[in-house]
Design a protein around this motif. Structure first.
Motif, PDB file in Angstrom:
ATOM      1  N   LEU A  34       0.832  -1.205   0.000  1.00 24.79           N
ATOM      2  CA  LEU A  34       0.000   0.000   0.000  1.00 24.79           C
ATOM      3  C   LEU A  34       0.866   1.254   0.000  1.00 24.79           C
ATOM      4  O   LEU A  34       0.539   2.246  -0.636  1.00 24.79           O
ATOM      5  CB  LEU A  34      -0.923   0.005   1.219  1.00 24.79           C
ATOM      6  N   ASN A  35       1.955   1.205   0.741  1.00 25.31           N
ATOM      7  CA  ASN A  35       2.916   2.300   0.703  1.00 25.31           C
ATOM      8  C   ASN A  35       4.250   1.818   1.255  1.00 25.31           C
ATOM      9  O   ASN A  35       4.314   0.829   1.992  1.00 25.31           O
ATOM     10  CB  ASN A  35       2.423   3.551   1.440  1.00 25.31           C
ATOM     11  N   LEU A  36       5.278   2.481   0.866  1.00 25.37           N
ATOM     12  CA  LEU A  36       6.627   2.202   1.340  1.00 25.37           C
ATOM     13  C   LEU A  36       7.382   3.511   1.321  1.00 25.37           C
ATOM     14  O   LEU A  36       7.217   4.316   0.396  1.00 25.37           O
ATOM     15  CB  LEU A  36       7.320   1.182   0.436  1.00 25.37           C
ATOM     16  N   GLU A  37       8.170   3.732   2.358  1.00 24.39           N
ATOM     17  CA  GLU A  37       8.990   4.936   2.427  1.00 24.39           C
ATOM     18  C   GLU A  37      10.326   4.561   3.034  1.00 24.39           C
ATOM     19  O   GLU A  37      10.381   3.858   4.044  1.00 24.39           O
ATOM     20  CB  GLU A  37       8.296   5.999   3.274  1.00 24.39           C
ATOM     21  N   ALA A  38      11.402   5.008   2.415  1.00 30.86           N
ATOM     22  CA  ALA A  38      12.744   4.777   2.937  1.00 30.86           C
ATOM     23  C   ALA A  38      13.469   6.112   3.013  1.00 30.86           C
ATOM     24  O   ALA A  38      13.324   6.960   2.131  1.00 30.86           O
ATOM     25  CB  ALA A  38      13.502   3.810   2.039  1.00 30.86           C
ATOM     26  N   LYS A  39      14.222   6.298   4.092  1.00 26.09           N
ATOM     27  CA  LYS A  39      14.920   7.563   4.331  1.00 26.09           C
ATOM     28  C   LYS A  39      16.376   7.312   4.708  1.00 26.09           C
ATOM     29  O   LYS A  39      16.697   6.283   5.296  1.00 26.09           O
ATOM     30  CB  LYS A  39      14.276   8.326   5.497  1.00 26.09           C
ATOM     31  N   ILE A  40      17.192   8.279   4.377  1.00 25.68           N
ATOM     32  CA  ILE A  40      18.584   8.303   4.818  1.00 25.68           C
ATOM     33  C   ILE A  40      18.717   9.420   5.842  1.00 25.68           C
ATOM     34  O   ILE A  40      18.246  10.536   5.624  1.00 25.68           O
ATOM     35  CB  ILE A  40      19.536   8.592   3.641  1.00 25.68           C
ATOM     36  N   GLU A  41      19.332   9.083   6.950  1.00 25.54           N
ATOM     37  CA  GLU A  41      19.657  10.090   7.958  1.00 25.54           C
ATOM     38  C   GLU A  41      21.176  10.212   8.024  1.00 25.54           C
ATOM     39  O   GLU A  41      21.871   9.205   8.156  1.00 25.54           O
ATOM     40  CB  GLU A  41      19.128   9.666   9.321  1.00 25.54           C
ATOM     41  N   LYS A  42      21.663  11.422   7.869  1.00 25.98           N
ATOM     42  CA  LYS A  42      23.089  11.633   8.032  1.00 25.98           C
ATOM     43  C   LYS A  42      23.411  11.646   9.526  1.00 25.98           C
ATOM     44  O   LYS A  42      22.743  12.319  10.303  1.00 25.98           O
ATOM     45  CB  LYS A  42      23.504  12.953   7.388  1.00 25.98           C
ATOM     46  N   VAL A  43      24.401  10.877   9.913  1.00 23.17           N
ATOM     47  CA  VAL A  43      24.845  10.837  11.303  1.00 23.17           C
ATOM     48  C   VAL A  43      25.959  11.879  11.435  1.00 23.17           C
ATOM     49  O   VAL A  43      26.942  11.841  10.698  1.00 23.17           O
ATOM     50  CB  VAL A  43      25.357   9.430  11.690  1.00 23.17           C
ATOM     51  N   LYS A  44      25.774  12.810  12.375  1.00 25.66           N
ATOM     52  CA  LYS A  44      26.725  13.912  12.509  1.00 25.66           C
ATOM     53  C   LYS A  44      27.296  13.983  13.919  1.00 25.66           C
ATOM     54  O   LYS A  44      26.637  13.614  14.883  1.00 25.66           O
ATOM     55  CB  LYS A  44      26.038  15.243  12.184  1.00 25.66           C
ATOM     56  N   SER A  45      28.499  14.471  13.992  1.00 25.34           N
ATOM     57  CA  SER A  45      29.129  14.776  15.277  1.00 25.34           C
ATOM     58  C   SER A  45      29.216  16.285  15.419  1.00 25.34           C
ATOM     59  O   SER A  45      29.514  16.992  14.449  1.00 25.34           O
ATOM     60  CB  SER A  45      30.551  14.202  15.339  1.00 25.34           C
ATOM     61  N   GLU A  46      28.940  16.761  16.637  1.00 25.90           N
ATOM     62  CA  GLU A  46      29.122  18.182  16.907  1.00 25.90           C
ATOM     63  C   GLU A  46      30.602  18.441  17.148  1.00 25.90           C
ATOM     64  O   GLU A  46      31.246  17.721  17.918  1.00 25.90           O
ATOM     65  CB  GLU A  46      28.315  18.610  18.127  1.00 25.90           C
ATOM     66  N   ILE A  47      31.104  19.463  16.497  1.00 22.74           N
ATOM     67  CA  ILE A  47      32.524  19.772  16.574  1.00 22.74           C
ATOM     68  C   ILE A  47      32.701  21.128  17.259  1.00 22.74           C
ATOM     69  O   ILE A  47      32.315  22.168  16.721  1.00 22.74           O
ATOM     70  CB  ILE A  47      33.157  19.831  15.157  1.00 22.74           C
ATOM     71  N   PRO A  48      33.276  21.133  18.492  1.00 22.77           N
ATOM     72  CA  PRO A  48      33.560  22.418  19.127  1.00 22.77           C
ATOM     73  C   PRO A  48      34.706  23.114  18.388  1.00 22.77           C
ATOM     74  O   PRO A  48      35.666  22.463  17.974  1.00 22.77           O
ATOM     75  CB  PRO A  48      33.968  22.030  20.552  1.00 22.77           C
ATOM     76  N   ILE A  49      34.561  24.426  18.187  1.00 24.45           N
ATOM     77  CA  ILE A  49      35.568  25.185  17.454  1.00 24.45           C
ATOM     78  C   ILE A  49      35.951  26.399  18.284  1.00 24.45           C
ATOM     79  O   ILE A  49      35.088  27.215  18.655  1.00 24.45           O
ATOM     80  CB  ILE A  49      35.047  25.604  16.071  1.00 24.45           C
ATOM     81  N   LEU A  50      37.220  26.497  18.584  1.00 24.43           N
ATOM     82  CA  LEU A  50      37.743  27.606  19.382  1.00 24.43           C
ATOM     83  C   LEU A  50      37.431  28.935  18.704  1.00 24.43           C
ATOM     84  O   LEU A  50      37.609  29.098  17.508  1.00 24.43           O
ATOM     85  CB  LEU A  50      39.261  27.447  19.549  1.00 24.43           C
ATOM     86  N   GLY A  51      36.899  29.872  19.465  1.00 24.35           N
ATOM     87  CA  GLY A  51      36.616  31.206  18.963  1.00 24.35           C
ATOM     88  C   GLY A  51      35.234  31.360  18.353  1.00 24.35           C
ATOM     89  O   GLY A  51      34.899  32.435  17.879  1.00 24.35           O
ATOM     90  N   ARG A  52      34.422  30.290  18.362  1.00 31.05           N
ATOM     91  CA  ARG A  52      33.070  30.371  17.809  1.00 31.05           C
ATOM     92  C   ARG A  52      32.060  29.991  18.878  1.00 31.05           C
ATOM     93  O   ARG A  52      32.276  29.063  19.648  1.00 31.05           O
ATOM     94  CB  ARG A  52      32.896  29.419  16.629  1.00 31.05           C
ATOM     95  N   ALA A  53      30.961  30.718  18.925  1.00 30.34           N
ATOM     96  CA  ALA A  53      29.897  30.383  19.874  1.00 30.34           C
ATOM     97  C   ALA A  53      29.131  29.141  19.421  1.00 30.34           C
ATOM     98  O   ALA A  53      28.654  28.370  20.243  1.00 30.34           O
ATOM     99  CB  ALA A  53      28.928  31.562  20.019  1.00 30.34           C
ATOM    100  N   MET A  54      29.030  28.948  18.125  1.00 29.81           N
ATOM    101  CA  MET A  54      28.282  27.808  17.598  1.00 29.81           C
ATOM    102  C   MET A  54      29.230  26.678  17.233  1.00 29.81           C
ATOM    103  O   MET A  54      30.315  26.905  16.717  1.00 29.81           O
ATOM    104  CB  MET A  54      27.462  28.213  16.371  1.00 29.81           C
TER     105      MET A  54
END
Length: 157
Positions: A34-54
């Protein structure tokens, strides 16, 4: 400003598809889907960067997940679960989906989900007030291929 728009007939019909499942060299026409759905999720790591708030975000992998709903008239997927219960041997399979609407100018697209593995499934059911029975399962997959791609619609380029 361009006034070019998509033609209505280039919307791909939701029902104009075919689906095949290959389990241990046996190919099944999954016409009861009746229906089928497939998705890709990118797996990410948060990277702290000196001098940046984000923090930055670095992709370190991908995860494939999907779901399917179909008429309750096949035991193929229950057999996979039963075989695992009896033997401890998990079964992996491929799913091929082709979307092709002859009214659309984009042609066809085929995607093959490789090494699919169901997360579980319905073993039995009934519904005394229902019209028909539906089945469903969620799954993961380990890779995918796209041997056929939609073409561009007029005005995209």
């Amino acid at each position: 400003m361009s006034n070019i728009t998509m033609n209505a007939w280039d919307a791909v019909s939701a029902t104009k598809a075919e689906c095949f499942i290959t389990i241990e060299n046996e190919r099944y026409n999954f016409m009861q889907a009746l229906n089928l759905e497939a998705k890709i999720e990118k797996v990410k790591s948060e990277i702290p960067i000196l001098g940046r708030a984000m923090k930055g975000n670095k992709t370190v992998g991908m995860k494939g997940t999907g779901s399917a709903k179909f008429h309750y008239n096949t035991s193929i997927f229950r057999d996979i679960l039963y075989r695992y219960q009896q033997t401890g041997r998990d079964i992996y399979f491929d799913i091929q989906v082709t979307n092709e609407d002859p009214a659309s100018s984009v042609g066809r697209q085929t995607v093959i989900l490789k090494n699919c593995n169901i997360n579980g499934g319905i073993i039995t059911k009934f519904d005394a007030s229902g019209e028909y029975l539906e089945d469903e399962f969620e799954f993961t997959f380990e890779s995918w291929e796209m041997p056929e791609r939609f073409g561009s619609i007029a005005g995209m380029q």
